[in-house]
Design a protein around this motif. Structure first.
Motif, PDB file in Angstrom:
ATOM      1  N   PHE A   7       0.837  -1.197   0.000  1.00 11.43           N
ATOM      2  CA  PHE A   7       0.000   0.000   0.000  1.00 11.43           C
ATOM      3  C   PHE A   7       0.874   1.251   0.000  1.00 11.43           C
ATOM      4  O   PHE A   7       1.871   1.321   0.726  1.00 11.43           O
ATOM      5  N   VAL A   9       0.339   5.121   0.843  1.00  9.55           N
ATOM      6  CA  VAL A   9      -0.652   5.954   1.524  1.00  9.55           C
ATOM      7  C   VAL A   9      -0.145   7.387   1.624  1.00  9.55           C
ATOM      8  O   VAL A   9       1.004   7.624   2.008  1.00  9.55           O
ATOM      9  N   HIS A  37      -2.959   1.919  -4.228  1.00 10.43           N
ATOM     10  CA  HIS A  37      -2.763   3.341  -3.929  1.00 10.43           C
ATOM     11  C   HIS A  37      -3.923   3.894  -3.106  1.00 10.43           C
ATOM     12  O   HIS A  37      -5.087   3.789  -3.512  1.00 10.43           O
ATOM     13  N   LEU A  38      -3.601   4.463  -1.965  1.00  9.57           N
ATOM     14  CA  LEU A  38      -4.602   5.117  -1.121  1.00  9.57           C
ATOM     15  C   LEU A  38      -4.207   6.589  -1.032  1.00  9.57           C
ATOM     16  O   LEU A  38      -3.474   7.001  -0.134  1.00  9.57           O
ATOM     17  N   SER A  39      -4.694   7.366  -1.997  1.00 11.65           N
ATOM     18  CA  SER A  39      -4.325   8.778  -2.090  1.00 11.65           C
ATOM     19  C   SER A  39      -5.375   9.680  -1.449  1.00 11.65           C
ATOM     20  O   SER A  39      -6.518   9.271  -1.243  1.00 11.65           O
ATOM     21  N   ILE A  41      -5.776  10.761   1.579  1.00 11.74           N
ATOM     22  CA  ILE A  41      -6.296  10.335   2.881  1.00 11.74           C
ATOM     23  C   ILE A  41      -6.169  11.531   3.822  1.00 11.74           C
ATOM     24  O   ILE A  41      -5.209  11.660   4.588  1.00 11.74           O
ATOM     25  N   LYS A  46     -11.598   8.766   6.046  1.00 11.84           N
ATOM     26  CA  LYS A  46     -10.736   8.147   5.032  1.00 11.84           C
ATOM     27  C   LYS A  46      -9.588   7.393   5.695  1.00 11.84           C
ATOM     28  O   LYS A  46      -9.189   6.321   5.225  1.00 11.84           O
ATOM     29  N   ASP A  49     -10.943   4.132   7.052  1.00 19.61           N
ATOM     30  CA  ASP A  49     -11.183   3.206   5.942  1.00 19.61           C
ATOM     31  C   ASP A  49      -9.870   2.635   5.416  1.00 19.61           C
ATOM     32  O   ASP A  49      -9.788   1.443   5.085  1.00 19.61           O
ATOM     33  N   ALA A  50      -8.815   3.464   5.343  1.00 20.32           N
ATOM     34  CA  ALA A  50      -7.514   2.999   4.876  1.00 20.32           C
ATOM     35  C   ALA A  50      -6.946   1.928   5.807  1.00 20.32           C
ATOM     36  O   ALA A  50      -6.425   0.900   5.354  1.00 20.32           O
ATOM     37  N   GLN A  53      -8.779  -1.302   5.228  1.00 21.32           N
ATOM     38  CA  GLN A  53      -8.341  -1.975   4.000  1.00 21.32           C
ATOM     39  C   GLN A  53      -7.027  -2.726   4.222  1.00 21.32           C
ATOM     40  O   GLN A  53      -6.855  -3.867   3.766  1.00 21.32           O
TER      41      GLN A  53
END
Length: 269
Positions: A7, A9, A37-39, A41, A46, A49-50, A53
């Motif tokens: 990931f 982040v 990709h967790l952009s 945040i 958010k 949630d990240a 995940q």
């Protein structure tokens, strides 16, 4: 081959997290990395949630996944560090050490590197991107005088993406010229390139790799035949040698490496 989720982040685009993380991942060629990709945040919801995940991915894998983070927000970073993952905190690793060394606090501003209002080179980079697009595939012969460099090579050898990368990252005016059949009939430089020999840099590529790339574009054509690819690559390299034009093989070379080698060879930075 072993595989694992990774990931990236970030409070913003995540470009920096991916660039730094990928440079480390590249050292483990026997592992297949599934990049997630967790952009952006940038809110508590958010961030929660990240974390969820990441925890789900680790639970599914049966072992902690990798997380590369450039998050600025301290609360969100702590939340992620406590999740079921192996956490690589680039902010804490680099910024905190710099703060101690400089005896100063950083601005803690998210997206500082990529922010338009804070990047003095932004206008130059946009101008260079337009230059690269306007002079792609030999379209900008009239603009060669304003080019920092001119990439030459056979079709599909990597000229356009390399030019665009150098424009985007470094604000370099990079034009490119495709070597076609008529140019390869002999080892004399095309007339439009002769006044700019000092700006030329050649790209070459393994013919087998070139054939595969061309076949995806124009399957079962003479253009994509191995014989044609071998012939074009050989004649292009003959042209480079005869005219003392520096060149590199792009077959196993990333765009970043291609650009770095060109910039270094031509002293563009």
């Amino acid at each position: 081959m072993k595989s694992t989720d990774v990931f990236f982040v970030s409070d913003r685009t995540g470009i920096t997290a991916e660039a730094l993380g990928s440079s480390l991942l590249s050292q483990f060629e026997s592992v297949e990395f599934n990049k997630i990709h967790l952009s952006f945040i940038d809110t508590l919801d958010k961030a929660i949630d990240a974390v969820e995940q990441v925890n789900r991915a680790s639970s599914k894998a049966g072992s902690p996944v990798l997380v590369f983070s450039t998050q600025i927000n301290h609360e969100f970073r702590v939340m992620m560090s406590k999740s079921d993952c192996v956490f690589f905190d680039f902010f804490d690793t680099f910024i905190s050490k710099m703060e101690r060394s400089l005896e100063l606090k950083s601005s803690h501003t998210a997206g500082r590197l990529h922010g338009l209002s804070h990047n003095s080179n932004y206008t130059d980079r946009i101008s260079s991107i337009n230059f690269a697009l306007g002079s792609d595939d030999g379209l900008g012969a009239k603009s060669y005088e304003n080019a920092d460099l001119i990439l030459i090579g056979v079709s599909r050898s990597g000229k356009t993406p390399s030019c665009l990368f150098m424009a985007l990252q470094y604000g370099i005016n990079a034009a490119n010229y495709p070597l076609i059949e008529q140019d390869l009939d002999n080892t004399r430089l095309p007339e439009s390139l002769q006044p700019y020999k000092h700006k030329l840099f050649g790209l070459t590529i393994n013919p087998i790799r070139l054939q595969k790339i061309r076949d995806e574009r124009r399957s079962n054509s003479n253009y994509a035949s191995l014989k044609q690819c071998q012939n074009e690559v050989k004649r292009a390299e003959d042209l480079y040698h005869t005219n003392h034009i520096p060149f590199i093989d792009t077959t196993q070379t990333s765009i970043e490496e291609i650009s770095a080698k060109i910039i270094n060879k031509l002293s563009l930075r």
